[in-house]
Design a protein around this motif. Structure first.
Motif, short mmCIF file in Angstrom:
data_model
loop_
_atom_site.label_atom_id
_atom_site.label_comp_id
_atom_site.label_asym_id
_atom_site.label_seq_id
_atom_site.Cartn_x
_atom_site.Cartn_y
_atom_site.Cartn_z
N UNK A 233 0.83 -1.21 0.00
CA UNK A 233 0.00 0.00 0.00
C UNK A 233 0.86 1.26 0.00
N UNK A 234 2.03 1.19 0.64
CA UNK A 234 2.92 2.35 0.70
C UNK A 234 3.65 2.58 -0.63
N UNK A 235 3.57 1.63 -1.54
CA UNK A 235 4.37 1.69 -2.77
C UNK A 235 3.74 2.53 -3.87
N UNK A 236 2.51 2.91 -3.71
CA UNK A 236 1.87 3.71 -4.76
C UNK A 236 1.28 2.84 -5.86
N UNK A 237 1.23 3.38 -7.06
CA UNK A 237 0.53 2.71 -8.15
C UNK A 237 1.43 1.97 -9.13
N UNK A 238 2.68 1.78 -8.78
CA UNK A 238 3.59 1.02 -9.65
C UNK A 238 3.11 -0.42 -9.77
N UNK A 239 3.12 -1.00 -10.97
CA UNK A 239 2.77 -2.42 -11.07
C UNK A 239 3.74 -3.24 -10.23
N UNK A 240 3.27 -4.32 -9.63
CA UNK A 240 4.14 -5.08 -8.75
C UNK A 240 3.97 -6.59 -8.93
N UNK A 241 5.03 -7.28 -8.61
CA UNK A 241 5.03 -8.73 -8.48
C UNK A 241 5.44 -9.01 -7.05
N UNK A 242 4.51 -9.51 -6.26
CA UNK A 242 4.78 -9.84 -4.86
C UNK A 242 4.76 -11.35 -4.72
N UNK A 243 5.84 -11.87 -4.19
CA UNK A 243 5.96 -13.31 -3.96
C UNK A 243 5.95 -13.50 -2.45
N UNK A 244 4.93 -14.18 -1.94
CA UNK A 244 4.73 -14.30 -0.50
C UNK A 244 4.87 -15.75 -0.08
N UNK B 281 -8.94 -9.28 -1.72
CA UNK B 281 -9.65 -8.01 -1.57
C UNK B 281 -8.72 -6.83 -1.83
N UNK B 282 -7.49 -6.91 -1.33
CA UNK B 282 -6.49 -5.87 -1.59
C UNK B 282 -6.24 -5.74 -3.09
N UNK B 283 -6.11 -6.86 -3.78
CA UNK B 283 -5.85 -6.83 -5.22
C UNK B 283 -7.05 -6.27 -5.99
N UNK B 284 -8.25 -6.60 -5.58
CA UNK B 284 -9.45 -6.04 -6.21
C UNK B 284 -9.51 -4.53 -6.01
N UNK B 285 -9.20 -4.08 -4.80
CA UNK B 285 -9.18 -2.64 -4.53
C UNK B 285 -8.12 -1.94 -5.38
N UNK B 286 -6.95 -2.57 -5.51
CA UNK B 286 -5.88 -2.01 -6.32
C UNK B 286 -6.32 -1.92 -7.78
N UNK B 287 -6.99 -2.96 -8.27
CA UNK B 287 -7.47 -2.93 -9.65
C UNK B 287 -8.50 -1.83 -9.85
N UNK B 288 -9.42 -1.66 -8.90
CA UNK B 288 -10.42 -0.59 -9.01
C UNK B 288 -9.74 0.78 -9.05
N UNK B 289 -8.73 0.95 -8.23
CA UNK B 289 -8.03 2.24 -8.12
C UNK B 289 -7.16 2.53 -9.34
N UNK B 290 -6.47 1.51 -9.86
CA UNK B 290 -5.50 1.74 -10.93
C UNK B 290 -5.99 1.34 -12.31
N UNK B 291 -7.02 0.51 -12.37
CA UNK B 291 -7.46 -0.02 -13.66
C UNK B 291 -6.58 -1.15 -14.16
N UNK B 292 -5.62 -1.55 -13.37
CA UNK B 292 -4.67 -2.59 -13.75
C UNK B 292 -5.16 -3.95 -13.25
N UNK B 293 -5.35 -4.92 -14.15
CA UNK B 293 -5.78 -6.25 -13.74
C UNK B 293 -4.69 -6.97 -12.93
N UNK B 294 -5.05 -8.04 -12.27
CA UNK B 294 -4.08 -8.79 -11.45
C UNK B 294 -4.25 -10.29 -11.65
N UNK B 295 -3.24 -11.00 -11.22
CA UNK B 295 -3.26 -12.46 -11.16
C UNK B 295 -2.88 -12.83 -9.73
N UNK B 296 -3.67 -13.70 -9.12
CA UNK B 296 -3.32 -14.24 -7.80
C UNK B 296 -3.13 -15.74 -7.97
#
Length: 185
Positions: free
Chosen positions: A102-113, A167-182
């Motif tokens: 969330x602190x990273x802004x709107x840059x596209x990201x790849x997070x490996x958890x 839910x975080x990824x859906x919120x990010x997609x709504x905010x940025x318009x950028x789709x995601x893969x989980x």
């Protein structure tokens, strides 16, 4: 895959550890300097922020150094995330990852958890049979039943962690318009 670090290596690099003979059994220790083409490098070259979130200590199996060699720009271990290696839940790990992203802004990201919640040995055992979600065995197999109950409970925590991440990824997609893969494995 197999052992956790083997599965990590295979997903990040796309390589089967059996190609490396005995060195494939200790992937993060033996192979990182020789691996040049990885998923994090590919995404980084295309403008993605690449971050690994590791619920264990970064020194475990050389993980911190290995993930840097694999091309991750960031590596956050249990100490960086403020979670306890074997006592924190997958929910704790997911929440720490979300807070960082969330602190990273709107840059596209790849997070490996990498989580440890449903990783053996089973912990957080139910206090009494009344706490069991289901009954699998009784009598002489009570210890096995308690371990199964612990696994079921930890699996529920893993499901909750994934729900929060989704839910975080859906919120990010709504905010940025950028789709995601989980991807969960």
């Amino acid at each position: 895959g197999g052992s956790s670090w083997i599965s990590e290596f295979e997903l990040i690099t796309g390589l089967d550890v059996r190609l490396f003979g005995d060195d494939g059994s200790a992937t993060h220790v033996m192979l990182p300097p020789y691996i040049k083409h990885t998923l994090p490098r590919y995404l980084s070259d295309r403008g993605y922020r690449t971050a690994a979130f590791f619920a264990a200590d970064g020194n475990f199996y050389n993980s911190r150094k290995a993930f840097a060699e694999y091309g991750f720009a960031e590596f956050h271990d249990c100490h960086d995330l403020g979670i306890n290696r074997w006592r924190s839940s997958d929910i704790d790990a997911a929440d720490a990852m979300i807070k960082s992203l969330e602190r990273a802004g709107d840059t596209p990201f790849f997070a490996y958890v990498i989580t440890l919640g449903a990783h053996s040995p089973m912990r957080k055992l139910p206090a009494a049979p009344d706490d069991y979600r289901a009954r699998f065995t009784t009598g002489e197999n009570r210890d096995l039943s308690i371990k199964v109950q612990a696994y079921v409970r930890l699996l529920g925590e893993s499901a909750e962690a994934m729900a929060r991440t989704l839910e975080f990824l859906k919120d990010t997609e709504r905010r940025t318009g950028r789709p995601f893969v989980l991807l969960v494995y």
